[in-house]
Design a protein around this motif. Structure first.
Motif, PDB file in Angstrom:
ATOM      1  N   PHE A   1       0.960  -1.154   0.049  1.00 53.14           N
ATOM      2  CA  PHE A   1       0.023   0.131   0.113  1.00 53.14           C
ATOM      3  C   PHE A   1       0.857   1.161  -0.057  1.00 53.14           C
ATOM      4  N   ASN A   2       0.361   2.380  -0.676  1.00 49.71           N
ATOM      5  CA  ASN A   2       1.072   3.700  -0.720  1.00 49.71           C
ATOM      6  C   ASN A   2       0.986   4.194   0.780  1.00 49.71           C
ATOM      7  N   VAL A   3       1.443   5.442   0.931  1.00 50.73           N
ATOM      8  CA  VAL A   3       1.657   6.066   2.075  1.00 50.73           C
ATOM      9  C   VAL A   3       0.409   6.824   2.508  1.00 50.73           C
ATOM     10  N   LEU A   4      -0.333   7.074   1.619  1.00 49.78           N
ATOM     11  CA  LEU A   4      -1.810   7.492   1.978  1.00 49.78           C
ATOM     12  C   LEU A   4      -2.593   6.336   2.393  1.00 49.78           C
ATOM     13  N   GLU A   5      -2.495   5.219   1.470  1.00 51.24           N
ATOM     14  CA  GLU A   5      -3.402   4.231   2.021  1.00 51.24           C
ATOM     15  C   GLU A   5      -2.965   3.444   3.586  1.00 51.24           C
ATOM     16  N   ASN A   6      -1.574   3.583   3.714  1.00 49.05           N
ATOM     17  CA  ASN A   6      -1.492   3.010   5.067  1.00 49.05           C
ATOM     18  C   ASN A   6      -2.142   3.862   6.152  1.00 49.05           C
ATOM     19  N   LEU A   7      -2.326   4.815   5.877  1.00 45.11           N
ATOM     20  CA  LEU A   7      -2.853   5.784   7.188  1.00 45.11           C
ATOM     21  C   LEU A   7      -4.334   5.521   6.957  1.00 45.11           C
ATOM     22  N   THR A   8      -5.029   5.470   5.930  1.00 46.04           N
ATOM     23  CA  THR A   8      -6.527   5.704   5.681  1.00 46.04           C
ATOM     24  C   THR A   8      -6.948   4.111   6.296  1.00 46.04           C
ATOM     25  N   LEU A   9      -6.219   3.248   5.708  1.00 46.57           N
ATOM     26  CA  LEU A   9      -6.552   2.002   6.204  1.00 46.57           C
ATOM     27  C   LEU A   9      -6.905   1.810   7.713  1.00 46.57           C
ATOM     28  N   VAL A  10      -5.975   2.316   8.443  1.00 49.33           N
ATOM     29  CA  VAL A  10      -5.865   2.345   9.855  1.00 49.33           C
ATOM     30  C   VAL A  10      -7.350   2.988  10.362  1.00 49.33           C
ATOM     31  N   GLY A  11      -7.519   4.074   9.776  1.00 49.70           N
ATOM     32  CA  GLY A  11      -8.824   4.681  10.051  1.00 49.70           C
ATOM     33  C   GLY A  11      -9.876   4.188   9.592  1.00 49.70           C
ATOM     34  N   GLN A  12      -9.960   3.607   8.561  1.00 49.02           N
ATOM     35  CA  GLN A  12     -11.295   2.950   8.190  1.00 49.02           C
ATOM     36  C   GLN A  12     -11.646   1.582   9.137  1.00 49.02           C
ATOM     37  N   LEU A  13     -10.446   0.662   9.247  1.00 50.19           N
ATOM     38  CA  LEU A  13     -10.619  -0.311  10.405  1.00 50.19           C
ATOM     39  C   LEU A  13     -11.035   0.037  11.883  1.00 50.19           C
ATOM     40  N   ALA A  14     -10.859   1.507  12.096  1.00 51.69           N
ATOM     41  CA  ALA A  14     -11.264   1.790  13.277  1.00 51.69           C
ATOM     42  C   ALA A  14     -12.553   2.671  13.316  1.00 51.69           C
ATOM     43  N   GLY A  15     -13.214   2.875  12.105  1.00 45.29           N
ATOM     44  CA  GLY A  15     -14.434   3.501  12.214  1.00 45.29           C
ATOM     45  C   GLY A  15     -14.247   5.045  12.343  1.00 45.29           C
TER      46      GLY A  15
ATOM     47  N   TYR B   1       0.693  17.729   7.778  1.00 38.16           N
ATOM     48  CA  TYR B   1       1.259  17.902   8.733  1.00 38.16           C
ATOM     49  C   TYR B   1       2.914  17.690   9.074  1.00 38.16           C
ATOM     50  N   LEU B   2       2.981  16.437   8.801  1.00 40.17           N
ATOM     51  CA  LEU B   2       4.286  15.729   8.809  1.00 40.17           C
ATOM     52  C   LEU B   2       5.128  15.738   7.552  1.00 40.17           C
ATOM     53  N   ARG B   3       4.692  16.860   6.779  1.00 41.85           N
ATOM     54  CA  ARG B   3       5.579  17.068   5.653  1.00 41.85           C
ATOM     55  C   ARG B   3       5.699  15.962   4.674  1.00 41.85           C
ATOM     56  N   LEU B   4       4.747  15.119   4.358  1.00 44.61           N
ATOM     57  CA  LEU B   4       5.034  14.027   3.463  1.00 44.61           C
ATOM     58  C   LEU B   4       3.946  14.193   2.164  1.00 44.61           C
ATOM     59  N   SER B   5       3.102  15.410   2.181  1.00 52.54           N
ATOM     60  CA  SER B   5       2.027  15.490   1.291  1.00 52.54           C
ATOM     61  C   SER B   5       2.716  14.994  -0.209  1.00 52.54           C
ATOM     62  N   HIS B   6       3.952  15.080  -0.446  1.00 54.53           N
ATOM     63  CA  HIS B   6       4.538  14.980  -1.645  1.00 54.53           C
ATOM     64  C   HIS B   6       4.862  13.175  -2.069  1.00 54.53           C
ATOM     65  N   ARG B   7       4.651  12.479  -0.870  1.00 50.67           N
ATOM     66  CA  ARG B   7       4.934  11.110  -0.824  1.00 50.67           C
ATOM     67  C   ARG B   7       3.541  10.213  -0.982  1.00 50.67           C
ATOM     68  N   LEU B   8       2.609  10.876  -0.930  1.00 53.82           N
ATOM     69  CA  LEU B   8       1.326  10.226  -0.813  1.00 53.82           C
ATOM     70  C   LEU B   8       1.053   8.951  -1.824  1.00 53.82           C
ATOM     71  N   LYS B   9       1.582   8.792  -3.044  1.00 51.61           N
ATOM     72  CA  LYS B   9       1.550   7.668  -3.648  1.00 51.61           C
ATOM     73  C   LYS B   9       2.727   6.754  -3.821  1.00 51.61           C
ATOM     74  N   HIS B  10       3.634   7.071  -3.059  1.00 53.48           N
ATOM     75  CA  HIS B  10       4.964   6.250  -2.821  1.00 53.48           C
ATOM     76  C   HIS B  10       4.634   4.955  -1.950  1.00 53.48           C
ATOM     77  N   ARG B  11       5.127   4.000  -2.322  1.00 50.85           N
ATOM     78  CA  ARG B  11       5.214   2.872  -1.238  1.00 50.85           C
ATOM     79  C   ARG B  11       6.401   2.921  -0.261  1.00 50.85           C
ATOM     80  N   PRO B  12       6.116   2.230   0.635  1.00 53.93           N
ATOM     81  CA  PRO B  12       7.445   2.447   1.887  1.00 53.93           C
ATOM     82  C   PRO B  12       8.600   2.150   1.269  1.00 53.93           C
ATOM     83  N   SER B  13       9.057   1.203   0.547  1.00 56.32           N
ATOM     84  CA  SER B  13      10.361   0.984  -0.042  1.00 56.32           C
ATOM     85  C   SER B  13      10.949   1.956  -0.713  1.00 56.32           C
TER      86      SER B  13
END
Length: 218
Positions: free
Chosen positions: A98-112, A126-138
């Motif tokens: 999953f990409n960066v945005l999906e890694n966070l979004t999935l946590v939120g979805q699972l927790a409602g 806020y974490l200065r990662l807006s330019h990395r949204l579609k990047h995967r962790p690797s």
């Protein structure tokens, strides 16, 4: 200042008779940034895991916000962590598919969480990662991966953030940037932080320090 974490006479003895913690007692107050310091194998990670309810103590008591963590069953612990605690691991544990945005979004979805993608976008900005949204962790640097892991922990608006050697895989300059972020989170979000590290150069970031050696406070 209100007490938010109380640990009383904590012991952890594994089946092989290794005593990871020996009669540890400590207290953390709301809004503090507290360091758990000591060499590798001193019991820091075990103490954090027990505080978060990820492990059970052999003996002793753990109270968070006056809740008896040591007496909760697994369902109660999961619910409590979801409402109040964030945990940041040294090795990130991001989902590589999953990409960066999906890694966070999935946590939120699972927790409602309401509008989880919108919230994830706000945190990543806020974490200065807006330019990395579609990047995967690797595709990220170690510091960027750790910031994503911190963002994931923030998705549920925790009152307490526990971090286990969060800079252990980073160079000193990147590690200091992570700790600057911790101080920013305390000032802007009112977080209480309990952070394990063996790096003595990070001492100035802490309000107070508890030192462990061979499972005991020294």
């Amino acid at each position: 200042m209100n007490s938010i974490i109380q640990i009383k006479n904590l012991w952890k003895v594994y089946p092989n008779k290794v005593e990871a913690l020996r009669n540890v007692s400590l207290e953390v107050f709301e809004g503090e940034v507290i360091g758990l310091m000591g060499p590798s194998g001193s019991g820091k990670s075990t103490l954090l895991h027990i505080t978060a309810g990820l492990e059970k103590p052999t003996d002793g008591e753990v109270y968070i916000m006056d809740h008896s963590i040591h007496l909760m069953d697994e369902d109660q612990l999961a619910s409590f962590r979801q409402k109040h605690l964030g945990f940041v691991f040294q090795f990130y544990y991001l989902l590589e598919d999953f990409n960066v945005l999906e890694n966070l979004t999935l946590v939120g979805q699972l927790a409602g969480v309401e509008r989880p993608q919108e919230k994830a976008l706000q945190i990543l900005e806020y974490l200065r990662l807006s330019h990395r949204l579609k990047h995967r962790p690797s595709q990220l640097s170690g510091g960027e991966q750790q910031r994503v892991a911190i963002g994931r922990a923030l998705m549920l608006d925790p009152k307490i953030l526990l971090a286990d050697e969060p800079t252990g895989n980073l160079d000193l300059a990147e590690g200091k940037r992570i700790f600057d972020l911790f101080l920013k989170l305390r000032e802007e979000r009112g977080l209480t932080l309990l952070v394990a590290t063996h790096n003595e150069e990070l001492k100035p970031y802490f309000d107070r320090i508890y030192r462990l050696k061979d499972g005991e406070l020294v």
